[in-house]
Motif scaffolding. Structure first.
Motif, PDB file in Angstrom:
ATOM      1  N   VAL A 285       0.841  -1.183   0.000  1.00 21.11           N
ATOM      2  CA  VAL A 285       0.000   0.000   0.000  1.00 21.11           C
ATOM      3  C   VAL A 285       0.886   1.246   0.000  1.00 21.11           C
ATOM      4  O   VAL A 285       1.789   1.369   0.842  1.00 21.11           O
ATOM      5  N   GLU A 286       0.624   2.142  -0.949  1.00 20.86           N
ATOM      6  CA  GLU A 286       1.349   3.414  -0.987  1.00 20.86           C
ATOM      7  C   GLU A 286       0.751   4.370   0.041  1.00 20.86           C
ATOM      8  O   GLU A 286      -0.451   4.615   0.039  1.00 20.86           O
ATOM      9  N   VAL A 287       1.607   4.904   0.892  1.00 16.20           N
ATOM     10  CA  VAL A 287       1.170   5.809   1.950  1.00 16.20           C
ATOM     11  C   VAL A 287       1.808   7.173   1.702  1.00 16.20           C
ATOM     12  O   VAL A 287       3.014   7.333   1.894  1.00 16.20           O
ATOM     13  N   PRO A 288       1.024   8.169   1.260  1.00 16.33           N
ATOM     14  CA  PRO A 288       1.598   9.509   1.052  1.00 16.33           C
ATOM     15  C   PRO A 288       1.765  10.247   2.371  1.00 16.33           C
ATOM     16  O   PRO A 288       1.468   9.721   3.455  1.00 16.33           O
ATOM     17  N   GLU A 289       2.206  11.501   2.280  1.00 18.83           N
ATOM     18  CA  GLU A 289       2.438  12.292   3.475  1.00 18.83           C
ATOM     19  C   GLU A 289       1.136  12.630   4.198  1.00 18.83           C
ATOM     20  O   GLU A 289       1.130  12.805   5.410  1.00 18.83           O
ATOM     21  N   ALA A 290       0.044  12.723   3.474  1.00 16.63           N
ATOM     22  CA  ALA A 290      -1.270  12.980   4.076  1.00 16.63           C
ATOM     23  C   ALA A 290      -2.311  12.218   3.275  1.00 16.63           C
ATOM     24  O   ALA A 290      -2.305  12.258   2.037  1.00 16.63           O
ATOM     25  N   ILE A 291      -3.215  11.497   3.975  1.00 18.71           N
ATOM     26  CA  ILE A 291      -4.227  10.687   3.304  1.00 18.71           C
ATOM     27  C   ILE A 291      -5.445  10.613   4.195  1.00 18.71           C
ATOM     28  O   ILE A 291      -5.332  10.584   5.431  1.00 18.71           O
ATOM     29  N   GLU A 295      -9.753   7.080   1.792  1.00 24.33           N
ATOM     30  CA  GLU A 295      -8.811   6.709   0.741  1.00 24.33           C
ATOM     31  C   GLU A 295      -7.899   5.574   1.194  1.00 24.33           C
ATOM     32  O   GLU A 295      -7.593   4.661   0.424  1.00 24.33           O
ATOM     33  N   LEU A 296      -7.457   5.596   2.452  1.00 27.74           N
ATOM     34  CA  LEU A 296      -6.611   4.513   2.963  1.00 27.74           C
ATOM     35  C   LEU A 296      -7.374   3.191   2.978  1.00 27.74           C
ATOM     36  O   LEU A 296      -6.813   2.128   2.654  1.00 27.74           O
ATOM     37  N   ALA A 297      -8.652   3.223   3.344  1.00 25.29           N
ATOM     38  CA  ALA A 297      -9.453   2.006   3.331  1.00 25.29           C
ATOM     39  C   ALA A 297      -9.607   1.465   1.910  1.00 25.29           C
ATOM     40  O   ALA A 297      -9.540   0.250   1.687  1.00 25.29           O
ATOM     41  N   ASN A 298      -9.792   2.329   0.939  1.00 26.71           N
ATOM     42  CA  ASN A 298      -9.889   1.882  -0.452  1.00 26.71           C
ATOM     43  C   ASN A 298      -8.598   1.216  -0.917  1.00 26.71           C
ATOM     44  O   ASN A 298      -8.628   0.209  -1.626  1.00 26.71           O
ATOM     45  N   ARG A 299      -7.467   1.780  -0.548  1.00 29.15           N
ATOM     46  CA  ARG A 299      -6.198   1.194  -0.981  1.00 29.15           C
ATOM     47  C   ARG A 299      -5.933  -0.168  -0.341  1.00 29.15           C
ATOM     48  O   ARG A 299      -5.254  -1.004  -0.929  1.00 29.15           O
ATOM     49  N   MET A 300      -6.473  -0.386   0.858  1.00 26.16           N
ATOM     50  CA  MET A 300      -6.307  -1.697   1.503  1.00 26.16           C
ATOM     51  C   MET A 300      -7.449  -2.654   1.170  1.00 26.16           C
ATOM     52  O   MET A 300      -7.434  -3.797   1.625  1.00 26.16           O
ATOM     53  N   ALA A 301      -8.463  -2.191   0.405  1.00 23.12           N
ATOM     54  CA  ALA A 301      -9.604  -3.019   0.020  1.00 23.12           C
ATOM     55  C   ALA A 301     -10.376  -3.508   1.241  1.00 23.12           C
ATOM     56  O   ALA A 301     -10.777  -4.666   1.332  1.00 23.12           O
ATOM     57  N   VAL A 302     -10.567  -2.611   2.205  1.00 30.25           N
ATOM     58  CA  VAL A 302     -11.384  -2.920   3.380  1.00 30.25           C
ATOM     59  C   VAL A 302     -12.426  -1.828   3.527  1.00 30.25           C
ATOM     60  O   VAL A 302     -12.325  -0.757   2.931  1.00 30.25           O
ATOM     61  N   LEU A 324      -5.048  11.734   7.849  1.00 27.17           N
ATOM     62  CA  LEU A 324      -4.059  11.095   8.713  1.00 27.17           C
ATOM     63  C   LEU A 324      -2.663  11.453   8.242  1.00 27.17           C
ATOM     64  O   LEU A 324      -2.421  11.633   7.053  1.00 27.17           O
ATOM     65  N   ASP A 325      -1.732  11.531   9.190  1.00 31.29           N
ATOM     66  CA  ASP A 325      -0.346  11.743   8.806  1.00 31.29           C
ATOM     67  C   ASP A 325       0.257  10.427   8.333  1.00 31.29           C
ATOM     68  O   ASP A 325      -0.339   9.348   8.452  1.00 31.29           O
ATOM     69  N   GLN A 326       1.460  10.504   7.804  1.00 34.06           N
ATOM     70  CA  GLN A 326       2.074   9.338   7.178  1.00 34.06           C
ATOM     71  C   GLN A 326       2.377   8.237   8.180  1.00 34.06           C
ATOM     72  O   GLN A 326       2.164   7.045   7.912  1.00 34.06           O
ATOM     73  N   ASP A 327       2.858   8.591   9.363  1.00 29.54           N
ATOM     74  CA  ASP A 327       3.210   7.572  10.364  1.00 29.54           C
ATOM     75  C   ASP A 327       1.972   6.826  10.857  1.00 29.54           C
ATOM     76  O   ASP A 327       1.979   5.584  10.975  1.00 29.54           O
ATOM     77  N   THR A 328       0.904   7.562  11.154  1.00 30.94           N
ATOM     78  CA  THR A 328      -0.326   6.897  11.622  1.00 30.94           C
ATOM     79  C   THR A 328      -0.898   5.987  10.545  1.00 30.94           C
ATOM     80  O   THR A 328      -1.333   4.859  10.834  1.00 30.94           O
ATOM     81  N   ALA A 329      -0.904   6.446   9.302  1.00 29.48           N
ATOM     82  CA  ALA A 329      -1.418   5.617   8.215  1.00 29.48           C
ATOM     83  C   ALA A 329      -0.572   4.364   8.035  1.00 29.48           C
ATOM     84  O   ALA A 329      -1.104   3.273   7.787  1.00 29.48           O
ATOM     85  N   ALA A 330       0.740   4.479   8.173  1.00 26.06           N
ATOM     86  CA  ALA A 330       1.605   3.303   8.043  1.00 26.06           C
ATOM     87  C   ALA A 330       1.338   2.288   9.154  1.00 26.06           C
ATOM     88  O   ALA A 330       1.332   1.066   8.919  1.00 26.06           O
ATOM     89  N   LEU A 331       1.091   2.757  10.377  1.00 26.38           N
ATOM     90  CA  LEU A 331       0.770   1.839  11.477  1.00 26.38           C
ATOM     91  C   LEU A 331      -0.535   1.084  11.205  1.00 26.38           C
ATOM     92  O   LEU A 331      -0.643  -0.120  11.470  1.00 26.38           O
ATOM     93  N   ARG A 341       4.385   1.334   1.933  1.00 23.81           N
ATOM     94  CA  ARG A 341       5.489   1.936   1.166  1.00 23.81           C
ATOM     95  C   ARG A 341       5.330   3.449   1.227  1.00 23.81           C
ATOM     96  O   ARG A 341       4.372   4.007   0.698  1.00 23.81           O
ATOM     97  N   MET A 342       6.288   4.103   1.887  1.00 26.88           N
ATOM     98  CA  MET A 342       6.216   5.550   2.079  1.00 26.88           C
ATOM     99  C   MET A 342       6.520   6.267   0.761  1.00 26.88           C
ATOM    100  O   MET A 342       7.503   5.959   0.085  1.00 26.88           O
ATOM    101  N   VAL A 343       5.667   7.207   0.398  1.00 28.49           N
ATOM    102  CA  VAL A 343       5.882   8.018  -0.793  1.00 28.49           C
ATOM    103  C   VAL A 343       5.753   9.480  -0.401  1.00 28.49           C
ATOM    104  O   VAL A 343       5.053   9.824   0.554  1.00 28.49           O
TER     105      VAL A 343
END
Length: 871
Positions: A285-291, A295-302, A324-331, A341-343
């Motif tokens: 999953v690509e995780v940008p600096e802000a998401i 959108e994060l749920a769509n990228r993980m298909a949940v 969400l910030d990048q660190d929280t989204a990555a967790l 994958r941080m972008v």
């Protein structure tokens, strides 16, 4: 008795002569020519033959008639999303033959039956029965052939419909896979589920030692394109261009009853059971600096609700639209078992820039004209020198006798084309001169022989050295008696600009813009320097350039002056400049003439951008229009976020300053100018004015006339509006009178800086201000042999008075400033004309007045100076 020929007989019957001769021949009549005589016996013989042929007695065949029918229908095939509908024409042809048989003749038994007559009758009856059977068989065959053709045409139509539906479904599936992340995720999940179910099925059948059934992977995936099966073998596309869910071969959607084998065992057929995937699906999953959460749920298909539940368990409270910030989204991604994958935002922009620019292509380079920038101190003769080269009067149109915009011109000399950039010489235009030095190849440093090196001359030398551009010195005004070339060269040597005759490498040429002395030598020096640089650029490639100046004009929209650096810019190209994007609708050269294309080192004005870009931005012709639009939107969003961040930071600084230092007076200003470069330069100069008691706060800068919304913004923020070479429209003037907002009009930047400097320094006293006395609208233009152009006007505001200075406005922009030469009412000279009255106005030394222009009459008055500041 007259003789009747074949030709006369054919004319009487209305038949062709050739056809009649053929029928005579078939009837056994010896007639071969059109002029042959026809007797009564010949006519009787022809009649008997035709009757026999019509009844079919001679051949024994029954009479028959064939009917053909053609039916045409249209079938409309509805298109999917983004696919146009198609209309298919279907033609059905039917052919039927009807046979009329003569009734069998009933033979009366002879009084004395004879054996030979009975045999002949039986033979005739048999022949008639055979002929009837043959006719019926032929009719059946023709009918079956027509029905077969009809079935084939129907099958062909259905096949075409199925193929069209399949193509639409494939296109829709491919588009959704590319554009819809949620659809792509669901499709991948379904594929993984099918593979897992196949693995479980194979393992189970291997354990039972049963033969493997056909694989479900052989069938199309649930969301894959393709026609769906129906009863009868026909195929159809599912609604919205998507295919239906397929089951494994030999299975259906209904449960079947249990069947008993001969051995007594029970065999279960097609029983649906739950099959658990053998392994979880791990995605990257690509995780940008802000998401956002959605959108994060769509990228993980949940589902978003599942993600919110997990976040709440981890102590993070968020909604579906929260960022969400990048660190929280990555967790959260790692919590669901996926790889993050941080972008960076710059990565997306670089990818789009690469798509916009296209693949690099090796193109042969060719020599290009040099770009020469004229730099130097104010009033040292830069524009006058360029004016002599161009053979026009550019300096005559400059307010206050100085250049306040970057002018771009290309001139053709006997030795080649040279592009000149004329930059302002005042200190407030440092940024504009810096941009000019960044795009130039050669800098022509203009120094007056009677004045020497001045502060702005030193600044121009610093810009040229910073840009790495070679310098050619033009010592102007050598025709004056007080000219001293040696003193000028000595001053240049102090600035490390050593002339060639002093042992250096800088060419120094003495010129006079008044007499033209030394101008040819200066052009030769420029071309020699260009040959040493070996300037080259590709021509047959996508164009690239730099924005020199931009503005917004009424009726034309955003207008940008572009200096082409490489390639060929053509009308109709799609260009991208900063956050603005558009197609080149029109191109003009420096004289306002339309052109179709421009090569390297050629300046042009272009129309068609979505907004006015900043001076100094790059301009590129895009290879991928869609990616260019996305990149422009991304840049616009980043620019908006930066402005919001700067605004927030500024307000916080003001709060802390007030808390620590007490009340600080502020002078809020709004700047409206005719072009972008002037607005930037004025704002930069005002911010640099030193003041310990009053803080200058430039709230906004813009281009174009002053509108009603600008007045409302100034009223809300307690700001003073500075109009540089622009004026307020009718609605804004009415709003200014109602609200009393302070609006200052200027045409020379000296006056702006002096007024603001005196205001913030607390120097009280008298000041000279301009007060608008009246405005007249030009309704018609008359030509006079004595006075030139006379403007027939209607005074719409105030009054127009004789012997007062005037300005000519076009689209709320000042185009000329001069003196009112004549003022008449009908044939009488008058001194004053009030509002609502028509008059004739003659402008001194100006004949380019057009219908629709406004003539502004003003006067300069001295008033007591006050500090317009807001706490």
């Amino acid at each position: 008795m007259s003789t009747v020929t074949v030709q006369d007989f054919a004319k009487e019957l209305g038949r062709p002569v050739e056809e009649l001769l053929t029928q005579f021949k078939e009837a056994g009549v010896a007639v071969t020519k059109p002029d042959a005589a026809v007797t009564a016996d010949d006519k009787v013989a022809l009649l008997s033959y035709l009757q026999t042929k019509t009844r079919g007695v001679a051949s024994g065949e029954p009479r028959k008639i064939t009917l053909k029918r053609r039916e045409t229908t249209e079938l409309r095939l509805g298109g999917g999303r983004g696919t146009p509908a198609k209309t298919v024409s279907i033609e059905v042809r039917k052919k039927r033959t009807y046979v009329k048989r003569d009734e069998p003749e009933i033979l009366q038994p002879p009084e004395t039956p004879a054996e030979p007559d009975e045999a002949a009758a039986r033979a005739a009856a048999e022949r008639e029965a055979q002929a009837r059977a043959a006719a019926e068989a032929e009719a059946r065959r023709q009918q079956e052939e027509a029905e077969r053709r009809q079935r084939e045409e129907e099958a062909q139509r259905q096949r075409l419909e199925a193929e069209a539906a399949a193509r639409r479904a494939e296109q829709e599936h491919a588009r959704l896979l590319q554009e819809d992340p949620l659809y792509r995720a669901k499709w991948e999940a379904e594929q993984a589920r099918i593979r897992a179910a196949e693995n479980v099925r194979r393992a189970a059948e291997a354990a039972r030692n049963l033969p493997a059934a056909p694989s479900a992977l052989a069938m199309p995936p649930p969301s894959a394109p393709g026609p769906s099966k129906r009863a009868g073998g026909r195929e159809r596309a599912a609604p919205h261009g998507r295919s239906e869910l397929h089951l494994a071969e030999g299975k259906s959607g209904r449960r079947e009853r249990k069947a008993k084998k001969p051995s007594g065992r029970v065999r279960v057929e097609n029983v649906h059971v739950f099959e658990k995937p053998v392994a979880p699906i791990v995605r990257e999953v690509e995780v940008p600096e802000a998401i956002t959460v959605g959108e994060l749920a769509n990228r993980m298909a949940v589902k978003a609700t599942e993600l919110i539940k997990v976040m709440m368990k981890n102590g993070v409270m968020a909604t579906i639209n929260q960022t969400l910030d990048q660190d929280t989204a990555a967790l959260m991604v790692e919590e669901f078992g996926h790889k993050a994958r941080m972008v960076k935002a710059s990565d997306v922009e670089e990818k789009l820039e690469q798509a916009v620019s296209g693949e690099p292509v090796d193109v042969a380079t060719e020599p290009r004209p040099p770009v020469v920038t004229i730099m130097g101190h104010v009033d040292h003769g830069k524009t006058s020198l360029l004016d002599f080269i161009r053979k026009t009067k550019v300096a005559a149109g400059e307010a206050g006798g100085i250049t306040q915009h970057i002018g771009a011109y290309h001139v053709r000399t006997d030795k080649g084309i040279i592009t000149f950039l004329d930059t302002p010489g005042h200190a407030a235009f440092t940024r504009m001169r810096a941009r000019g030095a960044q795009v130039t190849d050669i800098v022509v440093l203009v120094v007056a022989a009677d004045d020497g090196v001045m502060p702005q001359t030193r600044e121009a030398i610093q810009h040229a050295k910073a840009a790495g551009a070679p310098i050619v010195v033009a010592i102007t005004k050598i025709d004056k008696p007080e000219a001293d070339l040696d003193r000028v060269k000595a001053d240049l040597a102090k600035e490390e600009v050593i002339p060639e005759d002093w042992g250096g490498d800088v060419q120094c040429v003495g010129v006079s813009a008044f007499t033209g002395q030394g101008v040819d030598a200066l052009l030769d020096a420029i071309l020699v320097q260009a040959e040493m640089l070996e300037l080259k650029a590709p021509i047959e490639s996508l164009a690239r350039g730099t924005i020199l100046e931009s503005s917004i004009e009424k009726g034309r929209g955003p207008v940008a002056t572009v200096l082409v650096r490489a390639g060929t810019l053509k009308q109709g190209d799609v260009v991208l400049s900063g956050p603005h994007f558009g197609r080149v609708r029109a191109m003009f050269d420096e004289n306002g003439k339309p052109v179709k294309q421009a090569g390297p080192s050629i300046p042009v004005q272009i129309l068609g951008l979505s907004g006015a870009p900043d001076a100094g931005d790059d301009v590129v012709v895009v290879a991928d229009e869609r990616s260019a639009r996305e990149l422009a939107q991304l840049r616009e969003q980043k620019l908006r976020e930066q402005k919001l961040a700067q605004t927030s930071a500024l307000r916080m600084d003001q709060v802390f300053a007030k808390m620590g230092e007490g009340e600080v007076k502020q002078l809020n200003l709004m700047i409206k100018a005719d072009v972008q470069g002037s607005a930037e330069a004025i704002a930069d100069a005002l911010r640099k004015l030193p003041s310990d008691e009053v803080k200058i706060n430039v709230l906004s800068t813009g281009i174009g006339g002053i509108s009603e919304s600008d007045v409302d913004l100034a009223l809300a923020s307690k700001a003073t509006i500075i109009g540089f070479s622009v004026r307020a429209d009718a609605g804004a003037r009415k709003r200014i009178q109602e609200t009393g907002v302070d609006v200052r009009y200027y045409s020379i930047i000296y006056d702006i800086l002096d007024d603001v400097r005196d205001a913030v320094s607390g120097l009280l006293g008298t000041e000279t201000r301009e007060q608008i006395v009246g405005i007249a609208q030009v309704r018609e233009v008359f030509r006079s042999s004595k006075l030139g152009a006379i403007a027939g006007c209607l005074v719409i505001e105030g009054s127009v008075q004789r012997n007062l200075p005037i300005r000519v406005l076009r689209n709320q922009t000042v185009i000329y400033e001069g003196v009112l030469e004549s003022l008449r009412r009908f044939k009488d000279d008058v001194n004053k004309v009030e509002a609502g009255t028509e008059c004739g106005i003659g402008v001194k030394d100006y004949n380019d007045v057009k219908v629709g222009d406004q003539i502004e009459c003003f006067q300069r008055i001295e008033v007591r100076r006050t500090v317009a500041a807001a706490a």
